[in-house]
Design a protein around this motif. Sequence first.
Motif, PDB file in Angstrom:
ATOM      1  N   GLY A   1       0.813  -1.215   0.000  1.00  0.00           N
ATOM      2  CA  GLY A   1       0.000   0.000   0.000  1.00  0.00           C
ATOM      3  C   GLY A   1       0.843   1.260   0.000  1.00  0.00           C
ATOM      4  N   TYR A   2       1.903   1.256   0.792  1.00  0.00           N
ATOM      5  CA  TYR A   2       2.752   2.444   0.920  1.00  0.00           C
ATOM      6  C   TYR A   2       3.451   2.780  -0.396  1.00  0.00           C
ATOM      7  CZ  TYR A   2       6.443   5.550   2.658  1.00  0.00           C
ATOM      8  OH  TYR A   2       7.288   6.611   2.854  1.00  0.00           O
ATOM      9  N   PHE A   3       4.084   1.787  -1.013  1.00  0.00           N
ATOM     10  CA  PHE A   3       4.889   2.067  -2.209  1.00  0.00           C
ATOM     11  C   PHE A   3       4.044   2.225  -3.471  1.00  0.00           C
ATOM     12  CE2 PHE A   3       8.374   0.764   0.523  1.00  0.00           C
ATOM     13  CZ  PHE A   3       9.348   1.679   0.145  1.00  0.00           C
ATOM     14  N   SER A   4       2.802   1.744  -3.445  1.00  0.00           N
ATOM     15  CA  SER A   4       1.919   1.988  -4.594  1.00  0.00           C
ATOM     16  C   SER A   4       1.686   3.478  -4.788  1.00  0.00           C
ATOM     17  CB  SER A   4       0.579   1.271  -4.387  1.00  0.00           C
ATOM     18  OG  SER A   4       0.740  -0.128  -4.414  1.00  0.00           O
ATOM     19  N   VAL A   5       1.652   4.211  -3.673  1.00  0.00           N
ATOM     20  CA  VAL A   5       1.436   5.660  -3.730  1.00  0.00           C
ATOM     21  C   VAL A   5       2.756   6.419  -3.788  1.00  0.00           C
ATOM     22  CG1 VAL A   5       0.552   7.654  -2.438  1.00  0.00           C
ATOM     23  CG2 VAL A   5      -0.806   5.553  -2.596  1.00  0.00           C
TER      24      VAL A   5
ATOM     25  N   ARG B   1      18.621 -16.085   9.351  1.00  0.00           N
ATOM     26  CA  ARG B   1      17.998 -16.644   8.152  1.00  0.00           C
ATOM     27  C   ARG B   1      16.544 -16.199   8.030  1.00  0.00           C
ATOM     28  NH1 ARG B   1      16.137 -22.702   8.415  1.00  0.00           N
ATOM     29  NH2 ARG B   1      14.425 -21.568   9.426  1.00  0.00           N
ATOM     30  N   ASP B   2      15.803 -16.250   9.145  1.00  0.00           N
ATOM     31  CA  ASP B   2      14.381 -15.913   9.098  1.00  0.00           C
ATOM     32  C   ASP B   2      14.146 -14.415   8.913  1.00  0.00           C
ATOM     33  OD1 ASP B   2      13.779 -18.570   9.389  1.00  0.00           O
ATOM     34  OD2 ASP B   2      13.558 -18.479  11.558  1.00  0.00           O
ATOM     35  N   MET B   3      15.055 -13.573   9.428  1.00  0.00           N
ATOM     36  CA  MET B   3      14.949 -12.140   9.146  1.00  0.00           C
ATOM     37  C   MET B   3      15.186 -11.890   7.659  1.00  0.00           C
ATOM     38  SD  MET B   3      14.032 -10.526  11.838  1.00  0.00           S
ATOM     39  CE  MET B   3      14.513  -8.797  11.767  1.00  0.00           C
ATOM     40  N   GLY B   4      16.011 -12.732   7.032  1.00  0.00           N
ATOM     41  CA  GLY B   4      16.183 -12.654   5.582  1.00  0.00           C
ATOM     42  C   GLY B   4      14.908 -13.005   4.845  1.00  0.00           C
ATOM     43  N   VAL B   5      14.161 -13.981   5.393  1.00  0.00           N
ATOM     44  CA  VAL B   5      12.862 -14.337   4.812  1.00  0.00           C
ATOM     45  C   VAL B   5      11.919 -13.136   4.898  1.00  0.00           C
ATOM     46  CG1 VAL B   5      10.827 -15.813   5.053  1.00  0.00           C
ATOM     47  CG2 VAL B   5      13.115 -16.796   5.300  1.00  0.00           C
ATOM     48  N   LEU B   6      11.950 -12.427   6.022  1.00  0.00           N
ATOM     49  CA  LEU B   6      11.098 -11.248   6.183  1.00  0.00           C
ATOM     50  C   LEU B   6      11.391 -10.200   5.118  1.00  0.00           C
ATOM     51  CD1 LEU B   6       8.963  -9.740   7.943  1.00  0.00           C
ATOM     52  CD2 LEU B   6      10.902  -8.677   9.103  1.00  0.00           C
ATOM     53  N   ASN B   7      12.648 -10.126   4.675  1.00  0.00           N
ATOM     54  CA  ASN B   7      12.994  -9.133   3.661  1.00  0.00           C
ATOM     55  C   ASN B   7      12.235  -9.351   2.356  1.00  0.00           C
ATOM     56  OD1 ASN B   7      14.699  -7.498   5.111  1.00  0.00           O
ATOM     57  ND2 ASN B   7      16.523  -8.684   4.644  1.00  0.00           N
ATOM     58  N   VAL B   8      11.740 -10.586   2.144  1.00  0.00           N
ATOM     59  CA  VAL B   8      10.900 -10.829   0.965  1.00  0.00           C
ATOM     60  C   VAL B   8       9.606 -10.029   1.073  1.00  0.00           C
ATOM     61  CG1 VAL B   8       9.668 -12.606  -0.360  1.00  0.00           C
ATOM     62  CG2 VAL B   8      11.902 -13.119   0.645  1.00  0.00           C
ATOM     63  N   ALA B   9       9.092  -9.881   2.308  1.00  0.00           N
ATOM     64  CA  ALA B   9       7.888  -9.078   2.520  1.00  0.00           C
ATOM     65  C   ALA B   9       8.160  -7.599   2.309  1.00  0.00           C
ATOM     66  CB  ALA B   9       7.340  -9.311   3.934  1.00  0.00           C
ATOM     67  N   ASN B  10       9.432  -7.187   2.416  1.00  0.00           N
ATOM     68  CA  ASN B  10       9.814  -5.806   2.113  1.00  0.00           C
ATOM     69  C   ASN B  10      10.016  -5.605   0.622  1.00  0.00           C
ATOM     70  OD1 ASN B  10       9.912  -4.932   4.834  1.00  0.00           O
ATOM     71  ND2 ASN B  10      11.947  -5.792   5.083  1.00  0.00           N
ATOM     72  N   ALA B  11      10.776  -6.518   0.014  1.00  0.00           N
ATOM     73  CA  ALA B  11      11.190  -6.340  -1.377  1.00  0.00           C
ATOM     74  C   ALA B  11      10.107  -6.732  -2.378  1.00  0.00           C
ATOM     75  CB  ALA B  11      12.462  -7.140  -1.641  1.00  0.00           C
ATOM     76  N   GLY B  12       9.394  -7.845  -2.098  1.00  0.00           N
ATOM     77  CA  GLY B  12       8.394  -8.336  -3.047  1.00  0.00           C
ATOM     78  C   GLY B  12       7.326  -7.306  -3.392  1.00  0.00           C
ATOM     79  N   PRO B  13       6.679  -6.704  -2.387  1.00  0.00           N
ATOM     80  CA  PRO B  13       5.664  -5.690  -2.699  1.00  0.00           C
ATOM     81  C   PRO B  13       6.213  -4.483  -3.445  1.00  0.00           C
ATOM     82  CG  PRO B  13       5.382  -6.469  -0.453  1.00  0.00           C
ATOM     83  CD  PRO B  13       6.680  -7.053  -0.958  1.00  0.00           C
ATOM     84  N   GLN B  14       7.483  -4.154  -3.232  1.00  0.00           N
ATOM     85  CA  GLN B  14       8.070  -3.035  -3.968  1.00  0.00           C
ATOM     86  C   GLN B  14       8.205  -3.356  -5.449  1.00  0.00           C
ATOM     87  OE1 GLN B  14      11.404  -0.878  -1.983  1.00  0.00           O
ATOM     88  NE2 GLN B  14      11.057  -2.283  -0.286  1.00  0.00           N
ATOM     89  N   ILE B  15       8.326  -4.651  -5.769  1.00  0.00           N
ATOM     90  CA  ILE B  15       8.352  -5.067  -7.172  1.00  0.00           C
ATOM     91  C   ILE B  15       6.967  -4.926  -7.783  1.00  0.00           C
ATOM     92  CG2 ILE B  15       8.707  -7.028  -8.728  1.00  0.00           C
ATOM     93  CD1 ILE B  15      10.728  -8.114  -6.735  1.00  0.00           C
ATOM     94  N   VAL B  16       5.980  -5.396  -7.039  1.00  0.00           N
ATOM     95  CA  VAL B  16       4.605  -5.434  -7.554  1.00  0.00           C
ATOM     96  C   VAL B  16       3.973  -4.040  -7.604  1.00  0.00           C
ATOM     97  CG1 VAL B  16       2.299  -6.385  -7.132  1.00  0.00           C
ATOM     98  CG2 VAL B  16       4.334  -7.779  -6.688  1.00  0.00           C
TER      99      VAL B  16
END
Length: 411
Positions: A239-243, A356-371
């Motif tokens: 939502g944040y990066f869409s705007v 390792r799991d904090m790295g997994v969380l980064n997918v929730a940061n980076a993925g939406p920025q792609i979309v």
Amino acid sequence: MALSTTQGSDSPAAARPTRGLMPLLLAGNTAMYALYIGVPGMLLALQVEEIDPVDKVANFGLVSGISAIFATVFNPVAGALSDRSGRRNPWILAGGLLALPVMFLLGSVHTILLVTIVWCLGQAVMNVYQAALTSVVPDRVPVAARGKASAAVGLGLPIGSTIGALVGAAFSEHYRTGYLVFGAIIAATAVLFTTCAREQRMPAKAPTPVKEQLAAFGSALRNHDFRWAFIGRALLILGYFSVAGFQLYILKDHTELPAGLGAEEAVAILMPLNAVAMAVSTVLGGWLSDRYDRRKLFVGASAALAAVALLIPALSASWTAMLAFSVVNGLGFGCYMAVDTALVTMVLPKAEDAARDMGVLNVANAGPQIVAPFVASLIVSLSGGYTALFLIAAVLSVLGALAVRPIRSVR
């Protein structure tokens, strides 16, 4: 650019404090965020508009989306390269120095295809710089000083955003020169950092096989609380990066600006307001959530506040509404990122797999920025304006707020 979460380590180098490293980390991250805000948020948008003003929204969404995919893929590759070398400074220096010729090249192209290709190249050199710089904290900062180091890194975002907006606005009519200024800032900062922050060679690290990375991703998301924290973060970021990515066009085509105030000057006013609000709420939100030991309450409330902020420009196209949006959105997003990061560290499935799991969380940061750029450009194109974009982003923020409710192990 991809928002990232600093990962911990107990390396030998991290046991010894490095004198003067904190201001250098602040400078390095400030320069990086200045370019990340000023180039795609201002100069690139102006260049795309100059090339094809009719289809600027679709073209900008395409350029932003493809470059975000490239950045997300290249960041772990760049990190793995610096891991295998056992050193960070050469990669910081190489990425910083290469930013200057790439920025020169970006200002010299005149088609959407070439802009896309060169900006992907820009993302490559900046991710070499970013991946190595991000690894400095776990490599060289002792655990007892990680809080201060995280603050130095975190402050780079509001300070860098402000500088990026001001420099971008100053060179809005001469964006080619603006590109060179940003390139020079990164290059000079890289030289300063690597000259003043000496390093010792670390033991080389073997890269993790892709199969193991995928298995780790699935394992972390099978944990109930971590999965809901992941979903909430992904929705809020989307939502944040869409705007945020279309701010210049929103000011040009949606907002009723006062006479004599251009969209570029408006960005230079809004970004510092947003940065100050974000910095205040980051500190205050983290402190209050510690004092009252209520993470879910503050995460949910801040995500809801971000949704309220998005309703303001949806209901009014006035300049006053955009000023209010910038402040309220900064308050919500800053508090959310500070407290949600703390919440996530409390729901990690296993302590021994925390990094390792904090790295997994980064997918929730980076993925939406792609979309986000693709989603935003599609919504604007189909609806014929930005009101629908604000409303959908607000709904995503509300869903992000609700996603923390099922978490059981944290109050």
